[in-house]
Scaffold this active site. Structure first.
Site, short mmCIF file in Angstrom:
data_model
loop_
_atom_site.label_atom_id
_atom_site.label_comp_id
_atom_site.label_asym_id
_atom_site.label_seq_id
_atom_site.Cartn_x
_atom_site.Cartn_y
_atom_site.Cartn_z
N TYR A 90 -9.77 34.71 32.81
CA TYR A 90 -9.78 34.95 31.36
C TYR A 90 -9.87 36.44 31.03
CZ TYR A 90 -9.45 30.14 30.12
OH TYR A 90 -8.94 28.89 29.95
N PRO A 143 14.50 28.87 23.30
CA PRO A 143 15.71 29.32 24.02
C PRO A 143 16.16 28.34 25.10
CG PRO A 143 13.85 30.81 24.45
CD PRO A 143 13.39 29.81 23.43
N HIS A 192 -6.10 24.35 20.43
CA HIS A 192 -6.67 24.56 21.76
C HIS A 192 -7.73 25.67 21.77
CE1 HIS A 192 -2.90 22.53 23.72
NE2 HIS A 192 -3.75 21.67 23.20
N GLY A 223 8.71 27.27 20.26
CA GLY A 223 8.23 27.79 21.53
C GLY A 223 7.22 26.93 22.25
P1 OAD Z 1 4.62 26.19 27.66
O1 OAD Z 1 4.46 27.37 28.55
O2 OAD Z 1 4.52 24.83 28.25
O3 OAD Z 1 6.02 26.28 26.94
C1 OAD Z 1 6.44 27.48 26.36
C2 OAD Z 1 7.82 27.24 25.82
O4 OAD Z 1 8.20 28.44 25.16
C3 OAD Z 1 8.89 26.94 26.87
O5 OAD Z 1 9.57 25.75 26.50
C4 OAD Z 1 9.82 28.14 26.78
O6 OAD Z 1 11.20 27.80 26.95
C5 OAD Z 1 9.59 28.62 25.37
N1 OAD Z 1 9.87 30.03 25.14
C6 OAD Z 1 9.87 31.06 26.03
N2 OAD Z 1 10.19 32.20 25.43
C7 OAD Z 1 10.39 31.92 24.12
C8 OAD Z 1 10.78 32.67 22.97
N3 OAD Z 1 10.97 33.99 23.05
N4 OAD Z 1 10.90 32.03 21.78
C9 OAD Z 1 10.67 30.70 21.69
N5 OAD Z 1 10.32 29.93 22.73
C10 OAD Z 1 10.19 30.53 23.93
O7 OAD Z 1 3.58 26.40 26.46
P2 OAD Z 1 3.00 25.35 25.44
O8 OAD Z 1 3.99 24.31 25.10
O9 OAD Z 1 2.36 26.13 24.38
O10 OAD Z 1 -3.07 24.47 26.83
O11 OAD Z 1 1.88 24.70 26.35
C11 OAD Z 1 1.00 23.82 25.77
C12 OAD Z 1 -0.36 24.00 26.37
O12 OAD Z 1 -0.27 23.96 27.79
C13 OAD Z 1 -1.01 25.33 26.10
O13 OAD Z 1 -1.61 25.40 24.83
C14 OAD Z 1 -2.02 25.38 27.17
C15 OAD Z 1 -1.25 24.85 28.35
O14 OAD Z 1 -1.99 24.14 29.25
C16 OAD Z 1 -4.32 24.84 26.98
O15 OAD Z 1 -4.64 25.95 27.35
C17 OAD Z 1 -5.29 23.75 26.66
#
Ligand code: OAD
Length: 243
Positions: free
Chosen positions: A70, A216, A120, A189
């Site tokens: 962290y 994307p 979260h 995203g």
């Molecule tokens: P992820 O890392 O699973 O997904 C991120 C998404 O952002 C992917 O689908 C990428 O393709 C997309 N991405 C990347 N660059 C981007 C851009 N410039 N513009 C738009 N999209 C883009 O993240 P989350 O879905 O947020 O939980 O993950 C959900 C949860 O998983 C998080 O909150 C975290 C993790 O475990 C906790 O910490 C509890």
């Protein structure tokens, strides 16, 4: 504006009566904050086992390892600035901003805290692991050292939600209510794989919201969305949300 499809999305956004935004790590990617999943070698879960670092078991067995992780993430955030997508959402004053992100870049961009729902939790706060309710904002540049709650003596931890923990109840209820009444859901995203957060998309769609998915990369949310735009958020959102 890239094309007629995006022009029609911009119009939908400007006409929405009860818009909700549901964002994930991709929203902050262009601020230099690593995502969790996805193709990039910077994606956090390609380097680490989430259950070792983002879980109660991880914290109770190896608190120093978890806190060091962290501290590293807080250091990245200390240098991060809101990007054009955060600023566009801050301007989108009618929308409730439901986010899985633990950063405060939406608030830094000017979104008022009362319309940002952090499903979260918050990495910019510590809280009591024992649940006494004590919490405080941290200095992101300071070491994240092991310490005891000044109120009850239990260990202090980052105020985020870990795997296996419930979402903050009031925030979750607000998000459920907003998504079941939304006429437009703008998904930005997120891979859409972490539950229960991701079920908000299905819920809003079934309740009649027009669902726009900005990412994307293709994701499983494309099949639920009415329309998907495969472009980076900071590039496309300023075009979709007018001043
Ligand atoms: P992820 O890392 O699973 O997904 C991120 C998404 O952002 C992917 O689908 C990428 O393709 C997309 N991405 C990347 N660059 C981007 C851009 N410039 N513009 C738009 N999209 C883009 O993240 P989350 O879905 O947020 O939980 O993950 C959900 C949860 O998983 C998080 O909150 C975290 C993790 O475990 C906790 O910490 C509890």
């Amino acid at each position: 504006m890239a094309d007629a499809l995006e022009a029609s999305i911009a119009q939908r956004i400007s006409e929405a009566q009860r818009p909700v935004v549901f964002s994930g790590a991709g929203l902050s990617a262009e601020s230099g904050v690593p995502t969790f999943r996805g193709g990039s070698e910077h994606a956090l879960w390609s380097q680490y086992d989430p259950h070792q670092l983002a879980s109660v078991e991880g914290f109770e067995h190896q608190p120093d390892v978890v806190l060091a992780w962290y501290e590293w993430r807080r250091g990245i955030l200390a240098d991060a600035q809101p990007n054009a997508a955060h600023h566009a959402l801050a301007r989108f004053k009618d929308a409730l901003l439901v986010t899985q992100n633990v950063d405060d870049l939406l608030e830094q961009a000017g979104a008022s805290a009362d319309r940002v729902l952090h499903l979260h939790g918050s990495i910019v706060h510590d809280r009591c692991h024992g649940g006494c309710g004590w919490s405080e904002r941290v200095d992101l540049n300071e070491p994240t050292a092991s310490r005891d709650c000044p109120s009850c003596g239990e260990p202090v931890r980052p105020a985020v939600v870990w795997f296996g923990e419930p979402l903050p109840e009031v925030v979750w209820e607000q998000a459920l209510a907003a998504c079941s009444e939304a006429d437009l859901l703008l998904v930005i995203g997120t891979s859409g794989v972490v539950q229960p957060a991701a079920m908000l998309v299905e819920l809003a769609s079934q309740a009649g919201a027009f669902v726009v998915n900005l990412n994307p990369e293709p994701t499983q949310l494309d099949s639920i969305a009415d329309v998907s735009v495969h472009r980076p958020a900071a590039e496309v959102l300023p075009e979709l949300i007018s001043d």
